[in-house]
Write a protein that holds these residues in place. Structure first.
Motif, PDB file in Angstrom:
ATOM      1  N   TYR A  10      10.141   1.634  -0.630  1.00  0.00           N
ATOM      2  CA  TYR A  10       9.077   2.612  -0.399  1.00  0.00           C
ATOM      3  C   TYR A  10       7.783   2.186  -1.099  1.00  0.00           C
ATOM      4  N   LEU A  11       7.893   1.701  -2.332  1.00  0.00           N
ATOM      5  CA  LEU A  11       6.698   1.260  -3.060  1.00  0.00           C
ATOM      6  C   LEU A  11       6.028   0.066  -2.367  1.00  0.00           C
ATOM      7  N   PHE A  13       6.136  -0.437   0.923  1.00  0.00           N
ATOM      8  CA  PHE A  13       5.452   0.180   2.062  1.00  0.00           C
ATOM      9  C   PHE A  13       4.161   0.860   1.604  1.00  0.00           C
ATOM     10  N   TRP A  14       4.197   1.501   0.452  1.00  0.00           N
ATOM     11  CA  TRP A  14       3.018   2.209  -0.046  1.00  0.00           C
ATOM     12  C   TRP A  14       1.891   1.222  -0.372  1.00  0.00           C
ATOM     13  N   ALA A  15       2.242   0.123  -1.012  1.00  0.00           N
ATOM     14  CA  ALA A  15       1.216  -0.869  -1.365  1.00  0.00           C
ATOM     15  C   ALA A  15       0.616  -1.507  -0.113  1.00  0.00           C
ATOM     16  N   SER A  17       0.431  -0.218   2.806  1.00  0.00           N
ATOM     17  CA  SER A  17      -0.271   0.750   3.648  1.00  0.00           C
ATOM     18  C   SER A  17      -1.775   0.753   3.361  1.00  0.00           C
ATOM     19  N   LEU A  54      -5.553   7.769  -1.273  1.00  0.00           N
ATOM     20  CA  LEU A  54      -4.176   7.758  -1.782  1.00  0.00           C
ATOM     21  C   LEU A  54      -3.269   8.678  -0.979  1.00  0.00           C
ATOM     22  N   MET A  57      -2.593   6.903   2.285  1.00  0.00           N
ATOM     23  CA  MET A  57      -1.641   5.818   2.049  1.00  0.00           C
ATOM     24  C   MET A  57      -0.222   6.362   1.918  1.00  0.00           C
ATOM     25  N   THR A  58      -0.063   7.482   1.223  1.00  0.00           N
ATOM     26  CA  THR A  58       1.243   8.085   1.041  1.00  0.00           C
ATOM     27  C   THR A  58       1.822   8.552   2.371  1.00  0.00           C
ATOM     28  N   ALA A  61       2.830   5.398   4.375  1.00  0.00           N
ATOM     29  CA  ALA A  61       4.012   4.767   3.777  1.00  0.00           C
ATOM     30  C   ALA A  61       5.264   5.601   4.020  1.00  0.00           C
ATOM     31  N   THR A  62       5.150   6.922   3.952  1.00  0.00           N
ATOM     32  CA  THR A  62       6.305   7.786   4.167  1.00  0.00           C
ATOM     33  C   THR A  62       6.796   7.692   5.609  1.00  0.00           C
ATOM     34  N   PHE A  65       8.411   4.249   6.024  1.00  0.00           N
ATOM     35  CA  PHE A  65       9.699   4.174   5.338  1.00  0.00           C
ATOM     36  C   PHE A  65      10.761   4.986   6.077  1.00  0.00           C
TER      37      PHE A  65
END
Length: 86
Positions: A10-11, A13-15, A17, A54, A57-58, A61-62, A65
């Motif tokens: 997940y992290l 994917f977050w980075a 994104s 942010l 991005m979250t 990423a969610t 994921f």
């Protein structure tokens, strides 16, 4: 899948994104008719909203994921199948 592996994925994917979200925040100061400060690059962003970036991005990423996890649970992204060990 262990929760630590899921968190690490997940992290990642977050980075990554950020590469999808940041290009949509490209309003230049020159486009907004904002007076430039001495030494400011005309192509620099007029205003930066890090909180909004942010959150976006979250969200990206969610969703990514969840799609990955759905594929993992259903066997579409089985590591053994993808590596050819089956």
């Amino acid at each position: 899948m262990k929760w630590t592996s899921a968190l690490a994925i997940y992290l990642l994917f977050w980075a990554f994104s950020a590469f999808f979200v940041l290009p949509f925040h490209g309003r230049k100061a020159a486009d907004n008719d904002v007076p430039l400060v001495k030494g400011q690059e005309p192509g620099a962003p007029a205003n930066i909203r890090p909180g909004r970036i942010l959150v976006q991005m979250t969200i990206v990423a969610t969703v990514a994921f969840l799609l990955y996890y759905l594929a993992y649970v259903n066997g579409w992204a089985d590591p053994n199948r993808l590596s050819g060990r089956n």
